[in-house]
Design a protein around this motif. Structure first.
Motif, short mmCIF file in Angstrom:
data_model
loop_
_atom_site.label_atom_id
_atom_site.label_comp_id
_atom_site.label_asym_id
_atom_site.label_seq_id
_atom_site.Cartn_x
_atom_site.Cartn_y
_atom_site.Cartn_z
N GLU A 33 -36.36 85.73 -92.56
CA GLU A 33 -36.88 84.60 -91.77
C GLU A 33 -38.00 85.06 -90.84
O GLU A 33 -38.98 84.33 -90.64
CB GLU A 33 -35.73 83.95 -90.99
N ASP A 37 -41.85 83.66 -90.79
CA ASP A 37 -42.54 83.26 -89.56
C ASP A 37 -43.84 84.03 -89.36
O ASP A 37 -44.75 83.56 -88.67
CB ASP A 37 -41.62 83.47 -88.34
N LEU A 93 -38.37 79.65 -87.88
CA LEU A 93 -36.99 79.88 -88.27
C LEU A 93 -36.23 80.68 -87.23
O LEU A 93 -35.05 80.48 -87.01
CB LEU A 93 -36.95 80.60 -89.62
N SER A 181 -36.62 77.10 -100.74
CA SER A 181 -37.19 76.42 -99.57
C SER A 181 -38.64 76.82 -99.33
O SER A 181 -39.35 76.14 -98.58
CB SER A 181 -36.36 76.74 -98.32
N ARG A 257 -35.88 74.75 -92.80
CA ARG A 257 -34.70 75.56 -92.45
C ARG A 257 -33.55 75.21 -93.38
O ARG A 257 -33.22 74.03 -93.55
CB ARG A 257 -34.32 75.30 -91.00
N VAL A 297 -31.54 72.59 -83.41
CA VAL A 297 -31.16 73.74 -84.25
C VAL A 297 -30.41 74.79 -83.45
O VAL A 297 -29.91 75.75 -84.03
CB VAL A 297 -32.41 74.37 -84.90
N LYS A 303 -27.76 79.76 -86.85
CA LYS A 303 -28.72 78.67 -87.07
C LYS A 303 -28.55 78.03 -88.45
O LYS A 303 -29.50 77.55 -89.06
CB LYS A 303 -30.15 79.17 -86.88
N SER A 304 -27.32 78.02 -88.97
CA SER A 304 -27.06 77.46 -90.29
C SER A 304 -26.67 75.99 -90.22
O SER A 304 -26.48 75.36 -91.27
CB SER A 304 -25.95 78.24 -90.99
#
Length: 648
Positions: A33, A37, A93, A181, A257, A297, A303-304
């Motif tokens: 992640e 970013d 993320l 994603s 996400r 979030v 952060k799932s």
């Protein structure tokens, strides 16, 4: 004397690691992640021994200067947010600044990074949270992080890790979801020096899905598009003919996400209502775009999960988008009553969500479906089922559902069949009720519930009828019995397969099936070919991650063989350092569960008699192989107490 003191940074980082670094897949998640970013368009991940001994994540992103790299390893140092108000509009993320120091505190950590324009890069080494060693090094533009000997200084945490196959499978699953994603990024996953995942990174989601799941899945994909005010959905779902037995290949993406959300999953289930079995799940790659200020979030350590400002609107949008994809508008009009039933389910779900929350929706899902699917006016049960079955077949034909998935012909459900009429009831030949090998009378029978340990007791059970086409009601001279038909048949098949392992009757396939697997699944199959052969599954390598299925157990329909094998693989992954006997037992339990008659399947009187008789001949008739009860007994005394007849 003061008892309160401030913990040192190393201890704080180890505490944070308990939330952030749960397993090797958690490390890969945080590092990949960060690479996304950093605007990377090529990300390569390499792991050894399921990530427990070695992990490497390399990207071609913007990299970091020496000053930024030194700050990045400090707790709560981040480039993603500046002030508290930024939490309302997070577009990246990562944002907490906990990942790198937490990972470095429980591993041997090495970071190398270089920005464009810098002659040399920066290298930082940290061993178990010790003071960092910082220097210059030659490296490419971007960032590479190596994590070795994860949890070497916290052996208690390392002890709770699963097998290398399981941990590697979790990493594989996460990389797959990240690739879905981010189709514009080329991902590579190298597992034990073998290429496990490779995506083109050309921005085409369909190409990405085909590179991951194979061409057979690609031919079953249906595009999905929906837009309403400030909610936009896109992605792909599969035809009802392409399903699996778990949600592992369903990916939900909200504003880039990956999340898990019960409302979204429930909306998809409702859209496929009556088109797939209850135990089947279609492939879903769903991308949802909502205003950033309508979600939160910062509600889960990893952060799932996230909270929506109005989850019912998301539920409606997902439901309608999936329904439009699998049932075009002209077919929705033709489906008539079926569409109304599904819409009723949707509205009932939304109402309950607003009133009680998602937890109660899931607990009451079955009741909601039955209540919302009820006709507005009285319709005889037989006529209602006949119409629903006809409409289901029309929809299934249009959506190419295989005939093996077709439900049985509806007929009036008897509550009681008199003894004189029992011989005239035809048998449903599609229900497998095999002959069981007799079990020695000397074996003991466990009692997980108030059922007497007496084989002759269940021999005298006489079936009365079915409840909800799931439970058999029976009686004898001493009481009343409720038998779970699926659990009972599962126990029968388990004992049969166990007694005849190596001699399980098989059927040769006239047309061999070519099965595609992921590299992780293919590795498990290669390591267990002999055991699968004992269970009746003849598999031969036919290419990279591809096997030819030549024979299946006689009790397993050939159309369901692939699902059986995938269920067995899932069971093998969950075992921790299993022995050969444990592997075989887990595989037999899974095969028995898949082959057993399902809840909702109508049995005639004769079939119920055979099932009860066969159940009595098993070694453990009161539980299924997974430990669930098969029989609940109410003695005459217990019935009398329930009806307040004591004392007469």
């Amino acid at each position: 004397m003061s008892f309160v003191h401030v913990l040192d940074d190393n201890t704080i980082n180890k505490i944070a690691a308990g939330e952030v670094v749960e397993r090797p897949a958690s490390v890969i998640k945080e590092l990949v992640e960060n690479a996304i970013d950093a605007h990377a368009d090529r990300i390569e991940v390499e792991i050894t021994a399921g990530g427990t001994s070695f992990m490497r994540v390399s990207d071609n992103g913007i990299g970091m200067s020496r000053q930024d790299a030194e700050l990045a390893i400090l707790r709560h140092a981040t480039s993603k947010i500046v002030k508290v108000d930024d939490l309302l509009t997070i577009g990246t993320l990562g944002f907490r600044g906990e990942a790198l120091p937490s990972i470095a505190s429980v591993s041997r950590f090495t970071l190398t990074t270089r920005q464009a324009g810098d002659e040399l890069g920066t290298e930082i080494k940290i061993s178990g949270g010790s003071l960092p060693e910082i220097g210059e090094t030659g490296c490419g533009i971007g960032t590479t992080i190596r994590v070795e000997d994860l949890f070497f200084n916290t052996p208690a945490r390392k002890k709770f890790l699963k097998t290398n196959n399981t941990e590697g499978g979790k990493i594989n699953e996460f990389i797959v979801k990240l690739a879905i994603s981010n189709p514009q990024i080329a991902f590579k996953l190298i597992n034990n020096n073998k290429m496990a995942v490779s995506t083109p990174g050309n921005g085409d989601l369909k190409d990405t899905l085909q590179s991951i799941y194979g061409g057979t899945v690609g031919s079953a994909l249906l595009p999905l598009e929906f837009e309403d005010e400030d909610i936009r959905l896109s992605g792909f779902v599969t035809k009802p003919s392409a399903i699996r037995s778990s949600r592992s290949w369903q990916t939900f993406i909200v504003n880039g996400r990956i999340i898990a959300n019960r409302a979204i999953a429930r909306a998809i289930d409702n859209a496929y209502h009556a088109l797939i079995p209850k135990t089947g799940y279609p492939l879903v790659a769903l991308n949802i775009q909502v205003p950033q200020n309508t979600i939160d979030v910062n509600v889960h350590p990893q952060k799932s999960e996230m909270k929506f400002e109005d989850e019912s609107r998301v539920f409606k949008a997902v439901y309608k988008a999936v329904l439009d994809a699998i049932r075009p508008k002209d077919e929705v009009r033709q489906l008539g009553q079926l569409g109304n039933m599904a819409a009723g389910v949707e509205q009932a779900e939304i109402d309950r969500h607003v009133a009680h929350g998602m937890q109660e929706i899931l607990l009451e899902a079955k009741d909601v479906e039955r209540a919302s699917a009820a006709p507005a006016r009285y319709v005889p049960v037989y006529e209602e089922r006949r119409q629903a079955a006809m409409q289901w077949r029309e929809a299934a034909a249009r959506m190419e559902v295989p005939k093996t998935a077709e439900p049985p012909e509806p007929e009036p459900q008897p509550v009681f069949v008199p003894e004189a009429e029992a011989e005239t009831v035809p048998e449903l030949v599609s229900v497998p009720v095999p002959e069981m090998m007799p079990v020695p009378e000397s074996e003991s029978v466990p009692e997980p519930m108030p059922v007497e340990n007496d084989r002759e007791q269940s021999c005298r059970m006489v079936p009365i009828g079915q409840v909800d086409n799931t439970y058999i009601i029976a009686q004898d001279a001493d009481g009343l019995y409720i038998v779970d038909q699926h659990a009972a048949h599962e126990r029968i098949l388990f004992d049969r397969f166990s007694a005849r392992a190596g001699e399980i009757p098989v059927q040769q396939l006239l047309v061999h099936l070519m099965l595609d697997f992921s590299s992780h699944e293919a590795e498990i199959i290669e390591n267990n070919l002999a055991m699968l052969k004992e269970l009746g599954f003849g598999l031969e390598p036919a290419g990279p991650n591809q096997f030819r299925l030549t024979e299946v157990p006689a009790d397993v329909p050939s159309g369901e063989a692939e699902d059986f094998i995938r269920e067995i693989l899932a069971s093998l992954e969950e075992l921790h350092k299993p022995s050969a006997a444990e592997l075989r037992q887990a595989a037999i339990a899974t095969a028995s569960c898949k082959a057993a008659i399902k809840a909702g399947f109508k049995l005639n009187f004769r079939q119920m008699e055979i099932l009860l008789a066969e159940l009595n001949d098993t070694a453990m008739p009161y539980t299924c192989p997974h430990g669930r009860p098969t029989i609940i007994r109410f003695s005459t005394d217990e019935l009398a107490k329930m009806f307040k007849r004591t004392g007469f």
